[in-house]
Design a protein around this motif. Structure first.
Motif: not given
Length: 459
Positions: A171-197
């Motif tokens: 649906g959307t990215h979250k802060a942890c996907h962009l902001v370190d140090p959590a972003a370091l734990a994500c590896g590559a990030v793939e977004l699946v669109d599930i239709g959220l508004e």
């Protein structure tokens, strides 16, 4: 533009959408997107060994339904249930597709799906989850939505957490996907669109098209003064290279003119390498502080008195209160921000998002907190995160180049938030371009800017 939303915003959007869909439809969308991402990572499903680490709630359900899809594609799927409250319909679907539920044990798998903790879970992992992960250490992990154990809304990692090769989010990215140090734990990030508004996001990450749209371009009747004049007050007898590098960043070609107003010895160096740079005069923006030594305070006072936007860097950050409430960009790294806020450096590195926001509010101006993923914050809490760059960018003088580049963008008329976020993106992308030839130094970053800008301004 990548946009990141909070858990509360995502939950509200999911609830609104589920009210319009048949039961389970939203989870099926997520699960099929997750399964397709795993198939892409593995290069197919037939004969692959897939482990599901399944906690309670919908996150575990996503993993179970994705496991059922993978089993139907010929994968050998096994689930380890780490909660007695595993998602029962998902569990039934997995078993119907031929998947098995087994007790944790040491065995080889091709991939592990982390469905332990969902976005509403608390940071950290229970001992049983840690033990399960230890049994498959070294196996690639695909995180379901977010790596289990990270703080989703802050990007902090205060306890044990999953380290993924790929994170598939919904649906959307979250802060942890962009902001370190959590972003370091994500590896590559793939977004699946599930239709959220979703509402407007409080965190963004510029992409190449966004940067290209924001870059200044000369009008047909432009001359050097209308294109912007940036002044640099940086460098000293003790640190001459800082002034030279600040000028190199400012001399990217974005502004119509660069003026240097500083140490005479530094001026001679600049004339030898940048003959187009001229002396003191009126400017549309100032860059102050890099290597300025004892001249930092009077240089910043004079720049602020001019009433034009100013980049406050390095030595001048000790006097950042002079820029309070002004159109300015403060550019600390974690160590400098620790002194500005009176907070331990380790605390800032653990939660850069929170501390950048605190600093922007404290100084009532834009703060660019340098790091692997640089955080640019406005006083209202809006943030942009720069995800460009390379580990080779951790080199002396790179921040001086960044300050000059941001100053040039300010001089062209970009507001401080845009100038800081565009400058940070360009800085990281230029470093990545330069690093294609191997390890880099700060001058390589400045030298790569024209080639990078050519790819953005001609599209």
């Amino acid at each position: 533009m990548i946009r990141a939303h909070t858990v509360e915003e995502v939950r509200a959007a999911e609830a609104a959408l589920m009210a319009t869909l048949p039961d389970g439809a939203l989870m099926q969308r997520a699960a099929h997107g997750l399964a397709n991402a795993v198939l892409g990572l593995l290069g197919g499903g037939y004969g692959r060994r897939v482990l599901l680490l399944v906690g309670s709630g919908d996150n575990g359900g996503d993993a179970l339904y994705a496991g059922a899809v993978l089993a139907r594609r010929g994968a050998l799927v096994e689930a380890w249930l780490l909660s007695e409250a595993a998602h029962q319909p998902g569990l039934a679907a997995l078993r119907a597709a031929g998947g098995r539920v087994r007790a944790p044990r040491a065995v080889a798998f091709d991939v592990v799906l982390d469905g332990i903790v969902g976005i509403g879970g608390r940071p950290g992992l229970r001992p049983d989850a840690e033990a399960a992960l230890a049994l498959v250490a070294g196996t690639p992990v695909v995180a379901v939505d977010t790596p289990s154990g990270v703080d989703v809304d802050t990007g902090a990692t205060p306890g044990p957490h999953v380290r993924a090769e790929l994170t598939v989010t919904f649906g959307t990215h979250k802060a942890c996907h962009l902001v370190d140090p959590a972003a370091l734990a994500c590896g590559a990030v793939e977004l699946v669109d599930i239709g959220l508004e979703l509402p407007a996001a409080g965190i963004e990450a510029l992409q190449a098209a966004d940067v290209a749209a924001l870059l200044p371009r000369p009008a047909p009747d432009a001359h050097k003064y209308t294109r912007g004049v940036v002044g640099v007050r940086a460098g000293s007898a003790a640190y001459p290279g800082a002034g030279l590098l600040s000028v190199a960043g400012a001399s990217s070609g974005l502004a119509g003119m660069v003026r240097y107003d500083g140490d005479d010895a530094v001026c001679e160096l600049i004339r030898a390498q940048h003959p187009e740079v001229v002396g003191p005069g009126r400017v549309q923006a100032w860059v102050v502080g890099s290597g300025s030594d004892t001249a930092a305070e009077p240089a910043l006072r004079s720049a602020v008195d001019d009433g034009v936007p100013v980049v406050v860097d390095a030595d001048a950050l000790a006097f950042a209160d002079l820029a309070h409430g002004r159109p300015a960009v403060l550019t600390p790294h974690a160590g400098e921000l620790s002194r500005m806020l009176g907070v331990d450096r380790e605390a800032i590195e653990a939660e850069p998002l929170a501390h950048a926001r605190v600093a922007a509010e404290r100084y009532a101006t834009v703060v660019l907190l340098k790091g692997r993923h640089t955080v640019v914050a406005r006083p209202d809490g809006t943030v942009r995160v720069s995800t460009t760059g390379t580990p080779w960018l951790a080199t002396a003088g790179a921040g001086d180049v960044l300050g000059g580049l941001v100053g040039a963008l300010l001089a062209t008329g970009l507001d401080p938030f845009d100038a800081a976020s565009v400058g940070s993106w360009l800085h990281g992308a230029a470093a990545t371009l330069a690093a294609q030839r191997g390890p880099i130094v700060a001058t390589d970053v400045a030298a790569a800017l024209p080639d990078l800008l050519a790819t953005l301004t001609t599209t």
